[in-house]
Structure formats: structure tokens, C-alpha cells
Design a protein around this motif. Sequence first.
Motif, PDB file in Angstrom:
ATOM      1  N   GLU A  71     -48.685  33.797  71.568  1.00  0.00           N
ATOM      2  CA  GLU A  71     -47.882  32.695  71.030  1.00  0.00           C
ATOM      3  C   GLU A  71     -48.052  31.434  71.870  1.00  0.00           C
TER       4      GLU A  71
ATOM      5  N   ARG B 289     -51.866  24.160  68.554  1.00  0.00           N
ATOM      6  CA  ARG B 289     -51.207  23.321  67.534  1.00  0.00           C
ATOM      7  C   ARG B 289     -50.758  21.975  68.107  1.00  0.00           C
TER       8      ARG B 289
ATOM      9  N   ASN C 267     -49.191  27.839  70.456  1.00  0.00           N
ATOM     10  CA  ASN C 267     -48.453  26.594  70.689  1.00  0.00           C
ATOM     11  C   ASN C 267     -49.364  25.513  71.265  1.00  0.00           C
TER      12      ASN C 267
ATOM     13  N   GLU D 290     -44.114  20.580  73.819  1.00  0.00           N
ATOM     14  CA  GLU D 290     -44.604  19.450  73.031  1.00  0.00           C
ATOM     15  C   GLU D 290     -44.163  18.119  73.632  1.00  0.00           C
TER      16      GLU D 290
ATOM     17  N   ARG E 290     -41.610  25.828  72.672  1.00  0.00           N
ATOM     18  CA  ARG E 290     -42.471  24.837  72.027  1.00  0.00           C
ATOM     19  C   ARG E 290     -41.905  23.411  72.059  1.00  0.00           C
TER      20      ARG E 290
END
Length: 325
Positions: free
Chosen positions: A91, A98, A95, A58, A54
Motif C-alpha cells: 500500500e 499515485r 500511495n 501527499e 496518505r
Amino acid sequence: MMRILVTGGSGFIGTNYINFLVQEGKHEFINLDIKPPRNKAHQAFWRECDLLDRPRLEQIIKDFKPTHVVHLAAKTGLDEKELSDFAANIEGVENMVRILRETPSVERAIFTSTLLVCQMGYVPKDDTEYKPTTLYGQSKVCGEKIVRSAKDLPYAWTIVRPISVWGPYAEEPYRNFFQSVARNWYFHIGSGHYKRSMGYVENMVNQIHQLLLVPAEKMDHKVFYLGDSPPIDLYDFANEVQKKLGVKKIRRLPLWAVQCIAKCGDMLKAMGWKKFPLTSFRLNNIRTEYVFNLNPILEVSGPLLYDYQTGIERTIQHMCEMGEI
């Protein structure tokens, strides 16, 4: 001009979509994938990243500031034993949802699922009816539910379910299908006539791209099956491949004989030989007919770019160039 983040751009559909974007030459884009590009000409667009990492995911997204996202990346396979083996589909989606929520530049996102959210051959009554029979399908159901349950997302989103995709850069089973016909290994099973919806990959990436361009109300919070219309008879499809390749006429085997071969394949697979071309599971998939309503995506994307005969020609040309046939 759009700034398009493509995840899974090193995969089958993703490679063809990157090709589409390169040829169009109108938008900025990057390919976020754990694997390097299949096409070496795409190297400059690749950013190596695992969806489960993540912080790196990101950082890449924040730095690129995408306006549009095409999420193709996924873990596929039928031999895995645990749902956790498909963490990228669960997952990884969490990720993405979000991080995109926290990225103000994002206007629209496409999340790729699969027709295997239901058993092969079953056409669901609505978009939220699920009947998976594989762990892969189950993981994709989880991914869809994650997207649907995310409240008040600041961007428009849609879920797409590709249908039986074939074409350049194809993986199993269609790469093996073309190779088997080329080597005179393929045979019609029983009558050989099994009708199904299929999707030539260059048509499919155009459908994906058009979902980025249409007014948001035509795609937001909707599910689209991606593929070609009308459905194709597998008998006609195989014969067309044979004619384009210029090889011997395809033979026919009775169903009982093919079922025996498939049983042998099952035993060999149980002994560890996973590359045997025919198993009972694969035979059932070949014989299963399914026809999906593709009018919703065709109304959005417009007419197909290629008919299936031209798609076969382009696939054979690519496979010859790659030394695959």
C-alpha cells in the motif's frame, strides 16, 4: 540543482545516502520516515510520516515539490506471519506511485526492492521472474508489480535491488558479523569458502545517486542490481576484518558441529529467544553462493568509490566511534 525526496532516510542505506547528500552539498533534500534519524546531525531534514498515512504523505510531497525521489522506505523482517504485516511495501508503494503521478515537479523516481524477490542464491533469468520464499520477498514482488503496472507515468522510473549490503550503520546480519569477529566468536564453517556478490553501502548510495543523474533513457523502466564487483569470498572477507581489528586468528569448525548449533538456535527461537546468533535459516544463507551481473549498474555509475578493504576500515572506524565494537 535537484530537490530530492528520500523516503526511509533514517534506515541503514538511507542514513548513508543522507550523509552522501550532506557531504556533496549540491542539492535540497528531505528525509521522509516514520522513525527519527539515526544520525542526530540529520534531524533538520526529517519529516515524520507513515507511508500508509496518505493525506500527510501527499501534503509533505506537495509542499516540498521534489524533482527526484529515492524511495528506500520499507518494512523488513522474517518473523512476521501475514503478508498484511508488510503493508508499507505494498500500500505504501501504491500511495507513492499515485501521489508522484499527481506531482508535476517530479522528473525521476527510484523504487527500492530486494534480491529476495527470488529465493536466496537464485539468479532470475529476467527482471520479471519471481520466486520469493519469504513474506518480505513476496511483498517486494507486489511492490515491483505495482510500479510496472502503472501506465503512462509522467516521470522516468527504475527499480533497484540491493545485494547483501554492509557498512556503517549496518543492521543484522553484518553488524553482528563484525561484532562476532571482534569478540572472537566468529568461526569459519567447513571450508569457509563461499563466494558471493556483496555491496559496501557507500558504494551503493553513489550508484543510487548516479541513477538520478544519467540520461533518462539509460535508467527508465529498468531494473538494476546494486553491489560491488568482483564477488567476495566470505573466507577472505572475514580474515580481512580480523586483520583490521587486530584480534586473534579466526577458528574453523566442521560443518556438522555448526549444523548442531543451528538446530539449537532453531529450538531457542521457537521458545521465544529471537536473538540467538545462528539458526538453520541463517546458516543456509551463509553457505549459499550467489553471483550477480553488476555490469549494468557499473556502466551507469562508473567505478566503485571504495574497495572492500577500505570499506572494512571505514566500517570498523564507524563502529568504534559508535561504541559498537
